[in-house]
Scaffold this motif. Structure first.
Motif, PDB file in Angstrom:
ATOM      1  N   ILE A 194      28.621  28.155  27.479  1.00 33.12           N
ATOM      2  CA  ILE A 194      28.686  29.374  27.903  1.00 33.12           C
ATOM      3  C   ILE A 194      29.458  29.629  29.841  1.00 33.12           C
ATOM      4  CG2 ILE A 194      26.445  30.365  29.631  1.00 33.12           C
ATOM      5  CD1 ILE A 194      24.099  28.391  28.230  1.00 33.12           C
ATOM      6  N   ASP A 195      29.891  30.338  29.225  1.00 34.72           N
ATOM      7  CA  ASP A 195      31.140  30.650  30.261  1.00 34.72           C
ATOM      8  C   ASP A 195      31.148  31.532  32.093  1.00 34.72           C
ATOM      9  OD1 ASP A 195      33.599  30.586  30.298  1.00 34.72           O
ATOM     10  OD2 ASP A 195      33.519  33.207  30.519  1.00 34.72           O
ATOM     11  N   PRO A 216      43.062  46.801  35.673  1.00 34.16           N
ATOM     12  CA  PRO A 216      42.892  46.173  36.417  1.00 34.16           C
ATOM     13  C   PRO A 216      42.012  44.530  36.046  1.00 34.16           C
ATOM     14  CG  PRO A 216      41.499  48.488  36.391  1.00 34.16           C
ATOM     15  CD  PRO A 216      42.687  48.220  35.468  1.00 34.16           C
ATOM     16  N   ILE A 217      41.813  44.303  37.482  1.00 35.48           N
ATOM     17  CA  ILE A 217      41.553  43.130  36.692  1.00 35.48           C
ATOM     18  C   ILE A 217      40.518  43.025  38.263  1.00 35.48           C
ATOM     19  CG2 ILE A 217      41.412  40.649  37.777  1.00 35.48           C
ATOM     20  CD1 ILE A 217      44.408  40.088  37.060  1.00 35.48           C
ATOM     21  N   ALA A 218      39.332  43.044  37.260  1.00 31.73           N
ATOM     22  CA  ALA A 218      37.871  42.548  38.108  1.00 31.73           C
ATOM     23  C   ALA A 218      37.500  40.563  38.538  1.00 31.73           C
ATOM     24  CB  ALA A 218      36.647  43.332  36.603  1.00 31.73           C
ATOM     25  N   GLY A 219      37.130  40.769  39.437  1.00 31.69           N
ATOM     26  CA  GLY A 219      37.028  38.995  39.982  1.00 31.69           C
ATOM     27  C   GLY A 219      35.209  38.884  39.251  1.00 31.69           C
ATOM     28  N   VAL A 220      35.791  37.515  38.415  1.00 27.93           N
ATOM     29  CA  VAL A 220      34.695  37.079  37.694  1.00 27.93           C
ATOM     30  C   VAL A 220      33.606  37.038  38.949  1.00 27.93           C
ATOM     31  CG1 VAL A 220      36.083  36.459  35.740  1.00 27.93           C
ATOM     32  CG2 VAL A 220      35.511  34.715  37.768  1.00 27.93           C
ATOM     33  N   GLY A 221      32.586  36.672  37.885  1.00 29.62           N
ATOM     34  CA  GLY A 221      31.383  36.242  38.939  1.00 29.62           C
ATOM     35  C   GLY A 221      31.100  34.734  39.280  1.00 29.62           C
ATOM     36  N   THR A 222      30.563  34.363  40.118  1.00 28.46           N
ATOM     37  CA  THR A 222      31.170  32.541  40.936  1.00 28.46           C
ATOM     38  C   THR A 222      29.355  31.854  41.391  1.00 28.46           C
ATOM     39  OG1 THR A 222      31.268  33.272  42.599  1.00 28.46           O
ATOM     40  CG2 THR A 222      32.860  33.070  41.577  1.00 28.46           C
ATOM     41  N   SER A 223      28.102  32.840  40.503  1.00 29.80           N
ATOM     42  CA  SER A 223      27.006  31.740  41.551  1.00 29.80           C
ATOM     43  C   SER A 223      25.676  31.443  39.994  1.00 29.80           C
ATOM     44  CB  SER A 223      26.168  33.402  42.317  1.00 29.80           C
ATOM     45  OG  SER A 223      26.704  34.605  41.341  1.00 29.80           O
ATOM     46  N   THR A 224      26.015  31.655  38.959  1.00 28.24           N
ATOM     47  CA  THR A 224      25.820  31.047  38.329  1.00 28.24           C
ATOM     48  C   THR A 224      25.413  30.111  37.720  1.00 28.24           C
ATOM     49  OG1 THR A 224      25.752  33.640  37.125  1.00 28.24           O
ATOM     50  CG2 THR A 224      24.101  31.521  35.259  1.00 28.24           C
ATOM     51  N   ALA A 225      24.177  28.967  38.099  1.00 30.64           N
ATOM     52  CA  ALA A 225      24.727  28.488  37.633  1.00 30.64           C
ATOM     53  C   ALA A 225      23.763  27.552  36.398  1.00 30.64           C
ATOM     54  CB  ALA A 225      23.090  27.530  38.894  1.00 30.64           C
ATOM     55  N   GLY A 226      23.763  26.150  36.423  1.00 38.17           N
ATOM     56  CA  GLY A 226      23.409  25.385  35.518  1.00 38.17           C
ATOM     57  C   GLY A 226      22.873  23.979  35.778  1.00 38.17           C
ATOM     58  N   PHE A 227      21.101  24.125  35.084  1.00 33.20           N
ATOM     59  CA  PHE A 227      20.955  22.501  35.732  1.00 33.20           C
ATOM     60  C   PHE A 227      20.391  21.733  34.958  1.00 33.20           C
ATOM     61  CE2 PHE A 227      19.625  26.078  39.285  1.00 33.20           C
ATOM     62  CZ  PHE A 227      20.195  25.254  40.370  1.00 33.20           C
ATOM     63  N   ILE A 256      41.955  36.210  36.478  1.00 29.25           N
ATOM     64  CA  ILE A 256      43.500  36.580  36.015  1.00 29.25           C
ATOM     65  C   ILE A 256      43.644  35.684  34.858  1.00 29.25           C
ATOM     66  CG2 ILE A 256      45.554  35.897  36.299  1.00 29.25           C
ATOM     67  CD1 ILE A 256      45.165  35.726  38.781  1.00 29.25           C
ATOM     68  N   ASP A 257      42.817  34.994  34.107  1.00 32.40           N
ATOM     69  CA  ASP A 257      42.962  34.659  32.630  1.00 32.40           C
ATOM     70  C   ASP A 257      41.866  35.719  31.756  1.00 32.40           C
ATOM     71  OD1 ASP A 257      42.847  33.585  29.987  1.00 32.40           O
ATOM     72  OD2 ASP A 257      40.654  32.489  30.485  1.00 32.40           O
ATOM     73  N   GLU A 258      40.527  36.099  32.528  1.00 35.43           N
ATOM     74  CA  GLU A 258      39.613  36.927  31.413  1.00 35.43           C
ATOM     75  C   GLU A 258      40.584  38.735  31.703  1.00 35.43           C
ATOM     76  OE1 GLU A 258      35.806  36.677  32.638  1.00 35.43           O
ATOM     77  OE2 GLU A 258      35.688  34.876  32.156  1.00 35.43           O
ATOM     78  N   GLY A 259      41.482  39.109  33.003  1.00 38.13           N
ATOM     79  CA  GLY A 259      42.046  40.278  33.450  1.00 38.13           C
ATOM     80  C   GLY A 259      43.392  40.601  32.446  1.00 38.13           C
ATOM     81  N   THR A 260      43.734  39.704  32.057  1.00 37.32           N
ATOM     82  CA  THR A 260      44.932  39.522  31.429  1.00 37.32           C
ATOM     83  C   THR A 260      45.593  39.489  29.778  1.00 37.32           C
ATOM     84  OG1 THR A 260      45.791  37.824  32.015  1.00 37.32           O
ATOM     85  CG2 THR A 260      46.365  39.841  33.551  1.00 37.32           C
ATOM     86  N   GLN A 261      44.500  39.357  29.770  1.00 37.75           N
ATOM     87  CA  GLN A 261      44.450  39.375  27.912  1.00 37.75           C
ATOM     88  C   GLN A 261      44.623  40.297  27.307  1.00 37.75           C
ATOM     89  OE1 GLN A 261      42.913  36.466  26.321  1.00 37.75           O
ATOM     90  NE2 GLN A 261      42.795  35.574  28.230  1.00 37.75           N
ATOM     91  N   TRP A 262      44.694  41.501  27.933  1.00 29.16           N
ATOM     92  CA  TRP A 262      45.983  42.671  27.708  1.00 29.16           C
ATOM     93  C   TRP A 262      47.204  41.867  26.840  1.00 29.16           C
ATOM     94  CZ3 TRP A 262      49.762  44.255  29.911  1.00 29.16           C
ATOM     95  CH2 TRP A 262      49.605  44.554  31.410  1.00 29.16           C
ATOM     96  N   VAL A 263      48.117  41.473  27.514  1.00 37.60           N
ATOM     97  CA  VAL A 263      49.100  40.990  27.352  1.00 37.60           C
ATOM     98  C   VAL A 263      49.328  40.893  26.215  1.00 37.60           C
ATOM     99  CG1 VAL A 263      51.188  39.787  28.627  1.00 37.60           C
ATOM    100  CG2 VAL A 263      49.039  40.701  29.736  1.00 37.60           C
ATOM    101  N   VAL A 264      48.913  39.928  25.928  1.00 34.30           N
ATOM    102  CA  VAL A 264      49.070  39.206  24.573  1.00 34.30           C
ATOM    103  C   VAL A 264      49.554  39.819  22.659  1.00 34.30           C
ATOM    104  CG1 VAL A 264      47.711  37.500  22.335  1.00 34.30           C
ATOM    105  CG2 VAL A 264      46.867  37.255  25.017  1.00 34.30           C
TER     106      VAL A 264
END
Length: 388
Positions: free
Chosen positions: A123-124, A21-32, A298-306
């Motif tokens: 900071i990813d 399964p692919i887990a959706g990444v966070g989208t609300s962390t801000a950088g000021f 998708i990038d983080e959730g499919t690293q197992w393919v490598v």
């Protein structure tokens, strides 16, 4: 390998799933990024020693998860840090829960570029960046370039505080462009309570911190695919300029998102990026942010393919993994279509992976998605008819 089956009986074994399964990444962390002088007044430590907290090191990112975190590292709201402090306070007040803050010691440190953005790039989890109150073309362009280069975040920009005229060219010094599709600009500045006033006065501050909080709140309550517009700006008491519909008619097509008052509520009344007409597919900030979300998830959730064997079995597992993820996105209302087949497709087979591609060590997957777009113009056609 020793035989584990030594006596008669039933043996239950764990079998790895055919798709991960692919887990959706966070989208609300801000950088000021903002100005906090070295001589800023810092609060006293609660241990009774009389000593004060040291100000955070300049040009170094600090994680802030509540207002108290900010105060102990950058000080209470005061003249030296006002724009940054009001922005972070507004971020938390409007629904934000997590941000990284980088300070510079003086405004001049921002005048030739934003070197500190290289620290934020590492900071990813950051998905939103802002430099509250900074409206120079150089800095805002640096923010947009940073977002384009990282490919996983957007810039929230402030319009000019007191433009010569209420036109797009005076409100924003950055031109609409492909790079502009990685950010959105908001106008006018907003009026908030001034804690430094002994008489309970107010002050005009840039809206970018409050808007970043609205992004976070919207992501939590509706999802990143929903445009962060038609949302109330919590903590705002008034506007630096009251914008009419006629004035917004000239600003909205140019990618200027206006904050307007409706029946006493101050609302974000625009959801566009600074994209030009040649890149109109990213006209809306929700589209850009949702594509960032898909790409990163998708990038983080499919690293197992490598380094997996590049066979038809792997291709089928990839298709199943991505189909499951995108089906959940469709069910959440992020993709357009009556059925999953209408909303997206995933292709990974011998056509996308011929022998010459496999020889290069590559596995190629094609994905198409129909992203929902905001209903920006709602039109009701009303006709008077004669009763029969």
């Amino acid at each position: 390998m020793p035989n584990p089956y030594l006596s008669p009986g039933v043996y239950v074994e764990d079998v790895p799933p055919s798709s991960k399964p692919i887990a959706g990444v966070g989208t609300s962390t801000a950088g000021f990024l903002g100005v906090v002088p070295n001589n800023i007044t810092m609060p006293a430590k609660p241990d009774g020693s009389g000593s004060k907290y040291p100000v955070a090191t300049a040009s170094k990112p600090y994680l802030v998860t509540c207002w108290n975190d900010f105060v102990t590292q950058f000080g209470e709201i005061q003249s030296g840090n006002a724009f940054l402090a009001h922005a972070v306070f507004g971020f938390f007040h409007n629904g934000g829960t997590r941000c990284w803050v980088v300070r510079v010691a003086a405004e001049a440190d921002l005048s030739t570029g934003v070197d500190e953005l290289s620290d934020l790039a590492a900071i990813d989890e950051i998905a939103i960046v802002a430099a509250p109150g900074v409206t120079s073309q150089t800095v805002q362009q640096a923010l947009l370039d940073h977002c384009k280069n990282t490919g996983d975040r957007v810039a929230v920009l402030d319009g000019v505080k007191t433009p010569a005229t209420i036109t797009a060219t005076d409100i924003s010094l950055t031109a609409r462009s492909e790079t502009g599709s990685h950010g959105a600009i908001y106008f006018p500045w907003i009026e908030v309570n001034d804690p430094t006033s002994a008489t309970g006065g107010t002050v005009i501050v840039p809206p970018s911190g409050h808007i970043a909080g609205i992004y976070a709140r919207n992501d939590s309550t509706r999802g990143v695919h929903k445009a962060p517009a038609n949302e109330v700006v919590q903590g705002a008491l008034g506007l630096g300029y009251r914008i009419s519909k006629a004035q917004q008619d000239g600003l909205n097509p140019e990618g200027i998102n206006v904050i307007r008052e409706f029946n006493g509520a101050l609302k974000v009344w625009g959801g566009r990026t600074r994209a030009d007409e040649a890149h109109a597919e990213y006209r809306y900030i929700s589209t850009r942010r949702y594509m960032n979300y898909l790409r990163e998830s998708i990038d983080e959730g499919t690293q197992w393919v490598v380094f997996e064997p590049n066979t038809s079995s792997l291709w089928k597992r990839i298709v199943r993994t991505l189909t499951d993820f995108l089906t959940n996105e469709w069910r959440a209302g992020a993709l357009f279509g009556e059925t999953p087949k209408e909303a997206f497709y995933v292709k990974c087979d011998a056509d996308t992976n011929p022998a010459d591609v496999r020889e290069l060590g590559r596995v190629v997957t094609e994905i198409g998605v129909a992203i929902v777009k905001p209903a920006e113009f709602v039109i009701f056609r009303i006709q008077q008819t004669t009763g029969s």
